[in-house]
Every structure is written in structure tokens, then in C-alpha cells.
Motif scaffolding. Structure first.
Motif, PDB file in Angstrom:
ATOM      1  N   THR A  68      -2.897  -9.692 -10.491  1.00 48.56           N
ATOM      2  CA  THR A  68      -2.887  -8.560  -9.574  1.00 48.56           C
ATOM      3  C   THR A  68      -3.250  -7.278 -10.327  1.00 48.56           C
ATOM      4  OG1 THR A  68      -0.505  -8.293  -9.900  1.00 48.56           O
ATOM      5  CG2 THR A  68      -1.240  -9.582  -7.990  1.00 48.56           C
ATOM      6  N   VAL A  73       3.687  -5.660  -6.941  1.00 53.11           N
ATOM      7  CA  VAL A  73       2.956  -5.636  -5.677  1.00 53.11           C
ATOM      8  C   VAL A  73       3.880  -5.082  -4.600  1.00 53.11           C
ATOM      9  CG1 VAL A  73       1.837  -7.033  -3.906  1.00 53.11           C
ATOM     10  CG2 VAL A  73       1.465  -7.553  -6.318  1.00 53.11           C
ATOM     11  N   ARG A  77       1.517  -7.418   2.652  1.00 56.36           N
ATOM     12  CA  ARG A  77       0.137  -7.895   2.781  1.00 56.36           C
ATOM     13  C   ARG A  77      -0.287  -8.782   1.625  1.00 56.36           C
ATOM     14  NH1 ARG A  77      -3.194  -3.183   4.584  1.00 56.36           N
ATOM     15  NH2 ARG A  77      -1.833  -3.612   6.356  1.00 56.36           N
ATOM     16  N   TRP A  78       0.108  -8.409   0.407  1.00 56.25           N
ATOM     17  CA  TRP A  78      -0.287  -9.155  -0.789  1.00 56.25           C
ATOM     18  C   TRP A  78       0.885  -9.907  -1.421  1.00 56.25           C
ATOM     19  CZ3 TRP A  78      -5.247  -9.729  -2.387  1.00 56.25           C
ATOM     20  CH2 TRP A  78      -6.204  -8.831  -1.890  1.00 56.25           C
ATOM     21  N   ARG A 191      -3.919 -16.601   4.182  1.00 52.76           N
ATOM     22  CA  ARG A 191      -4.646 -15.488   3.581  1.00 52.76           C
ATOM     23  C   ARG A 191      -5.777 -15.980   2.676  1.00 52.76           C
ATOM     24  NH1 ARG A 191       0.421 -12.256   1.201  1.00 52.76           N
ATOM     25  NH2 ARG A 191       1.076 -14.413   0.857  1.00 52.76           N
ATOM     26  N   PHE A 193      -8.805 -14.347   0.028  1.00 49.31           N
ATOM     27  CA  PHE A 193      -9.450 -13.239  -0.671  1.00 49.31           C
ATOM     28  C   PHE A 193     -10.811 -13.728  -1.131  1.00 49.31           C
ATOM     29  CE2 PHE A 193     -10.013 -10.688  -4.687  1.00 49.31           C
ATOM     30  CZ  PHE A 193     -10.210  -9.464  -4.055  1.00 49.31           C
ATOM     31  N   GLU A 318      -2.117  -0.975  -0.999  1.00 48.10           N
ATOM     32  CA  GLU A 318      -1.848  -1.849  -2.139  1.00 48.10           C
ATOM     33  C   GLU A 318      -3.163  -2.531  -2.543  1.00 48.10           C
ATOM     34  OE1 GLU A 318      -0.815  -3.796  -5.146  1.00 48.10           O
ATOM     35  OE2 GLU A 318       0.830  -2.699  -4.183  1.00 48.10           O
ATOM     36  N   GLY A 320      -3.505  -5.198  -4.649  1.00 49.84           N
ATOM     37  CA  GLY A 320      -3.402  -6.652  -4.737  1.00 49.84           C
ATOM     38  C   GLY A 320      -4.363  -7.217  -5.764  1.00 49.84           C
ATOM     39  N   LEU A 345      -9.754  -9.105   1.968  1.00 52.10           N
ATOM     40  CA  LEU A 345      -8.639 -10.004   2.253  1.00 52.10           C
ATOM     41  C   LEU A 345      -8.660 -10.308   3.738  1.00 52.10           C
ATOM     42  CD1 LEU A 345      -5.949 -11.385   1.272  1.00 52.10           C
ATOM     43  CD2 LEU A 345      -4.803  -9.299   2.056  1.00 52.10           C
TER      44      LEU A 345
END
Length: 383
Positions: A68, A73, A77-78, A191, A193, A318, A320, A345
Motif C-alpha cells: 500500500t 490504510v 474502501r481499501w 474489489r 484494482f 485514501e 490504497g 479500483l
């Protein structure tokens, strides 16, 4: 002591490597395309997280590593996403010479899945220009106070889709639109990324190291953009800050460092200034080097601690995995860590796109905002 794993190799030819990814829709998985080797590596079904400093990893073909941007964090969300080194049960490897499937589990029946590209119908939740102006003013005050000479500011834009995002379609578009970039995706539960990064943080091959200084940008819509970028004082200064800091950090642990000529890196929508730095070191692992170099002034700022302290306080989102190290490590400890830029994301029907730019005292708020809009095209054009 972790039990030694045995991976069985099976020949597997797929018309599109994304078919392997598509065969594991509910699994934790990663996708990786290396443009230097013209090689795909795809992993599916988590085997375990590993500790590279303690575990014997010689039996695991590849590890997917992510870090990260900040050590901690904030927000949901992350949360619990990234920041691990992971071994997978299944791997698919394909390049110009070979194509095969590695598994330490009973092999799956991998089928060729037709992949259809679609055009997503998306809408932006809200404009963030007022937030950008506020952040820019705070950065300007930081410069006035003599605390920093460069800060890399970023934006997070939220988009809503009328239907769930088709990941294979997005990845295929990223591959076609960005032939010189590392195309990556990491999915854990809902999720994902993903992105197309042009920037290597550190690459290791035996005792040979490579790092990119990538800073300074002009849009390709500008007349003679490449020629102008090579002589633009503002961008050359921003770039030189990055070159000198990477060189300094490499020399702290490497036996020798060479700085190459500054040239252009051409991408679909922009030109960047790029300088390659090479070094020799047999002392540290790829992950150690990633932690030592992150973030360069191309992602955080200079001085590093002051820039990170400022960003933690003033950026409202953030980061992330955005702008953070991630990549692939083989069973000999060699591999590549890129930085997760030109990225987004995805969580069900929401997409959070990220873009940033380096700001120095001579920067203009609107010009820098427009630069991030150009960089966001990498993701938006893939949708």
C-alpha cells in the motif's frame, strides 16, 4: 515449517490468455502482462500469503506482491486489500515461445471463453475541481514556507456504471491501447484494482537492478509535444529531482549506479521524460528494494517525509494501492515491481479512477488539473 509444494506443468494453448482469467470468476486472482518480455502471467485461487524473509519460496513459480502507498490504510474502501505477497494454486504463462499451465492442485478444465468487448455506460458522480484548487493552495503554502520542493498531488474520481463492469473487456482494451505499459489486475472478493502502468520502480535480474525516473509530461495533442518536452525548464526540473533522489537511494545500498540519458517515453495520450538508472547489488531482495525506493519523488515528493506527511493530512481520499509498488517475483527472486498508476479500483458498479501529477513552485493549478485529465484517459478509454 510450510509444506513444500509441487507444481505440475501442463501444456495449454489459448487463443486469448484472458480466457484463463475468465475461468476463475469467483477466485482471488491476478493478471500481469510484461511488455518487455511480451509475456502473460496469470494466477488464480490463493494458496497462501508468504513471508519472503522467512519462507523457502523456491518451489513456488511466481509470487504476486503489493504494497500500500502508506503503511496504514484509512477507511473501508481499501481495507484488507493489498499489502501482501501471495502464492497461488494455479498459474498460466504465455509468451512467444511457450504456453503452459502450472498447478499444485488437481488441474482445472480450462476452456476457451469467447470474450466480447462492450462500451460501458458510466457517469461521473461529481466534479472535484474545487477540492483540487484547495489542495493546490495548500501545496503552494507549503512551498512558501520552505518545507518542500516538489509534491505529487492526486485525484480520485468516482464513476457509476449502469451495469456491472466487464473486466475482460476492460483488460483487453488496456492491452490494445497501451502496448508499452505493464497491464495488471488484482481481484480479491468484490474489489478489483487494475491499470496500465508505464513506470518501473525496480526490476531485479540477479545482481542487476533497473529503475525508471519518469516525470515530466506533455499531452500528444500539443504541437511538437515531444521536442518541446525535452527542452521545457519546468518539466526538466521536476524530472531532475526524481533522477537525483533515485540515484541517491540506490547508492545507499548498491555497489554502483549508472544514470542513462534522459529521453522520451511515448504512450497513447502523452509523452513523458524518462531516464533509466541501473545498479549492481547482491545484498537485498526485490521487495526490500521496493520498500527502500518507494515512493520516489515521481509519486510522493521531495523531501520524502515532508511530502508524505503533507499528503496524509491534505489529500481527502485514501491512495490504497494507487501509485504503490506491485508486481511479480519468480522463484529465483527476480522480477519487476511497477507503480500502480493509470489505474482504478472497481467494486461492483462503482469505479474509482486515480491520477496524479508532480507540482513544483512554478506549477499552475489549471494546467496540472488538465494534465491529470489526460492521464485519466488510460482508464476511461478502456471502459
Amino acid at each position: 515449517m510450510v509444506e513444500k509444494m509441487k507444481y505440475i506443468k501442463n501444456d495449454l494453448i489459448l487463443k486469448n490468455p484472458l480466457s484463463f482469467w475468465a475461468n476463475f470468476p469467483e477466485s482471488e486472482r491476478f493478471f500481469w502482462f510484461d511488455p518487455q518480455k511480451e509475456e502473460f502471467v496469470i494466477g488464480a485461487e490463493r494458496l497462501r500469503a508468504v513471508d519472503p524473509d522467512k519462507d523457502n519460496l523456491s518451489d513456488i513459480p511466481y509470487l504476486f506482491h503489493s504494497q500500500t502507498f502508506f503503511d496504514d490504510v484509512k477507511g473501508e474502501r481499501w481495507k484488507n486489500f493489498g499489502g501482501e505477497t501471495i502464492a497461488f494454486k494455479h498459474y498460466f504463462v504465455a509468451n512467444k515461445k511457450t504456453s503452459y499451465y502450472l498447478t499444485c492442485d488437481p488441474p482445472k478444465n480450462i476452456s476457451e471463453i469467447p470474450l466480447t468487448k462492450i462500451k460501458h455506460q458510466i457517469s461521473e458522480k461529481a466534479s472535484d475541481f474545487s477540492d483540487w484548487e484547495e489542495l493546490f493552495q495548500a501545496i503552494s503554502q507549503n512551498f512558501t514556507d520552505g518545507k518542500s520542493k516538489k509534491i505529487v498531488a492526486s485525484r480520485e474520481l468516482e464513476f457509476l456504471s449502469q451495469s456491472p463492469f466487464e473486466l475482460e473487456s476492460i483488460l483487453q482494451n488496456l492491452l490494445e491501447n497501451n502496448p508499452n505499459a505493464f497491464i495488471f489486475a488484482y481481484q480479491k472478493e468484490q474489489r478489483i484494482f487494475l491499470g496500465a502502468s508505464p513506470e518501473i520502480l525496480v526490476q531485479k535480474n540477479g545482481n542487476q537492478l533497473l529503475s525508471y525516473a519518469l516525470a515530466g509530461t506533455f499531452p500528444k495533442t500539443m504541437e511538437n509535444a515531444g521536442e518541446k518536452l525535452l527542452t521545457d525548464p519546468k518539466n526538466l526540473l521536476e524530472h531532475e529531482i526524481v533522477v537525483q533522489k533515485i540515484k541517491k537511494n540506490l547508492l545507499e545500498k548498491a555497489e554502483s549506479v549508472k544514470v542513462g540519458q534522459t529521453g522520451l517515453m511515448e504512450l497513447k495520450n502523452v509523452y513523458h521524460l524518462r531516464t533509466l538508472l541501473t545498479a549492481k547489488s547482491s545484498k537485498s531482495s526485490l521487495i526490500d528494494w521496493g520498500k527502500h525506493l518507494h515512493p520516489t519523488p515521481a509519486l510522493g515528493g521531495e523531501p520524502r517525509h515532508e511530502a508524505l506527511t503533507f499528503l496524509r493530512k491534505h489529500e481527502k481520499h485514501e491512495r490504497g494501492l494507487y501509485a504503490a509498488p506491485l508486481g511479480l517475483i519468480d522463484n529465483e527472486g527476480n522480477g519487476t515491481l511497477i507503480v500502480g498508476i493509470r489505474s482504478a479500483l472497481i467494486n461492483e458498479q462503482k469505479l474509482y479512477a486515480y491520477a496524479g501529477c508532480g507540482i513544483i513552485p512554478s506549477s499552475d493549478a489549471l494546467e496540472e488539473f488538465n494534465e491529470t485529465k489526460v492521464k485519466l484517459k488510460t482508464i476511461l478509454e478502456a471502459l
